[in-house]
Design a protein around this motif. Structure first.
Motif, PDB file in Angstrom:
ATOM      1  N   ILE A   1       2.492   3.155  10.018  1.00 48.08           N
ATOM      2  CA  ILE A   1       3.871   3.484   9.669  1.00 48.08           C
ATOM      3  C   ILE A   1       3.918   3.960   8.218  1.00 48.08           C
ATOM      4  O   ILE A   1       3.418   3.278   7.325  1.00 48.08           O
ATOM      5  CB  ILE A   1       4.788   2.250   9.818  1.00 48.08           C
ATOM      6  N   PHE A   2       4.505   5.133   7.988  1.00 48.64           N
ATOM      7  CA  PHE A   2       4.777   5.634   6.643  1.00 48.64           C
ATOM      8  C   PHE A   2       6.282   5.590   6.455  1.00 48.64           C
ATOM      9  O   PHE A   2       7.022   6.210   7.203  1.00 48.64           O
ATOM     10  CB  PHE A   2       4.314   7.084   6.471  1.00 48.64           C
ATOM     11  N   THR A   3       6.744   4.846   5.467  1.00 43.97           N
ATOM     12  CA  THR A   3       8.168   4.764   5.166  1.00 43.97           C
ATOM     13  C   THR A   3       8.422   5.538   3.883  1.00 43.97           C
ATOM     14  O   THR A   3       7.816   5.259   2.850  1.00 43.97           O
ATOM     15  CB  THR A   3       8.599   3.288   4.980  1.00 43.97           C
TER      16      THR A   3
ATOM     17  N   VAL B   1       0.857  -1.180   0.000  1.00 47.55           N
ATOM     18  CA  VAL B   1       0.000   0.000   0.000  1.00 47.55           C
ATOM     19  C   VAL B   1       0.894   1.231   0.000  1.00 47.55           C
ATOM     20  O   VAL B   1       1.790   1.360   0.845  1.00 47.55           O
ATOM     21  CB  VAL B   1      -0.935   0.010   1.230  1.00 47.55           C
ATOM     22  N   PHE B   2       0.652   2.123  -0.955  1.00 48.25           N
ATOM     23  CA  PHE B   2       1.463   3.326  -1.098  1.00 48.25           C
ATOM     24  C   PHE B   2       0.632   4.566  -0.839  1.00 48.25           C
ATOM     25  O   PHE B   2      -0.570   4.596  -1.114  1.00 48.25           O
ATOM     26  CB  PHE B   2       2.067   3.411  -2.501  1.00 48.25           C
TER      27      PHE B   2
ATOM     28  N   VAL C   1       1.202  -1.320   8.918  1.00 47.63           N
ATOM     29  CA  VAL C   1       0.789  -1.296  10.316  1.00 47.63           C
ATOM     30  C   VAL C   1       1.814  -2.096  11.093  1.00 47.63           C
ATOM     31  O   VAL C   1       2.113  -3.244  10.757  1.00 47.63           O
ATOM     32  CB  VAL C   1      -0.621  -1.904  10.499  1.00 47.63           C
ATOM     33  N   GLY C   2       2.382  -1.472  12.120  1.00 50.06           N
ATOM     34  CA  GLY C   2       3.407  -2.133  12.919  1.00 50.06           C
ATOM     35  C   GLY C   2       2.818  -3.163  13.864  1.00 50.06           C
ATOM     36  O   GLY C   2       1.600  -3.283  14.021  1.00 50.06           O
ATOM     37  N   ARG C   3       3.692  -3.902  14.500  1.00 53.12           N
ATOM     38  CA  ARG C   3       3.261  -4.932  15.451  1.00 53.12           C
ATOM     39  C   ARG C   3       2.472  -4.357  16.612  1.00 53.12           C
ATOM     40  O   ARG C   3       1.681  -5.040  17.239  1.00 53.12           O
ATOM     41  CB  ARG C   3       4.467  -5.691  15.988  1.00 53.12           C
TER      42      ARG C   3
ATOM     43  N   ARG D   1       5.024   8.575  -2.511  1.00 56.24           N
ATOM     44  CA  ARG D   1       6.001   9.175  -1.595  1.00 56.24           C
ATOM     45  C   ARG D   1       6.313   8.286  -0.399  1.00 56.24           C
ATOM     46  O   ARG D   1       7.398   8.368   0.164  1.00 56.24           O
ATOM     47  CB  ARG D   1       5.493  10.525  -1.079  1.00 56.24           C
ATOM     48  N   TYR D   2       5.327   7.467  -0.002  1.00 59.39           N
ATOM     49  CA  TYR D   2       5.502   6.641   1.185  1.00 59.39           C
ATOM     50  C   TYR D   2       4.909   5.262   0.965  1.00 59.39           C
ATOM     51  O   TYR D   2       3.965   5.097   0.200  1.00 59.39           O
ATOM     52  CB  TYR D   2       4.796   7.256   2.408  1.00 59.39           C
TER      53      TYR D   2
END
Length: 88
Positions: A77-79, A56-57, A70-72, A65-66
């Motif tokens: 979270i956007f990377t 998913v972007f 979803v973190g643990r 751009r990111y």
């Protein structure tokens, strides 16, 4: 999940694609349902784009751009994605 085999040789058949699709759908629903709160937090409007591989972007001004995840700990979270025209 299905159980196949006979006797002591039972095997568990897991559909990993199903898990991946469920993860992507959950992430998309978080982004859509909480859109206003996410925009307020990150400070920009965005669109959501899901690739064929389930990633998913976050698209800003027409560019990916990111990468969203979803973190643990259930945090969004956007990377950042490097700009292909950038200095690196």
């Amino acid at each position: 999940m299905s159980f196949i085999g006979t006797g002591d040789e039972d095997w568990v058949d897991l559909d990993l694609d199903l898990f991946e699709r469920a993860r992507s759908m959950r992430l998309e629903s978080i982004l859509v349902d909480d859109y206003a709160r996410v925009v307020e937090t990150v400070g920009f409007d965005f669109e959501i784009e899901t690739a064929t591989d389930g990633l998913v972007f976050i698209v800003v001004d027409g560019s990916r751009r990111y990468r969203a995840d979803v973190g643990r700990d259930d945090r969004l979270i956007f990377t950042g994605i490097l700009d292909p025209e950038g200095p690196l």
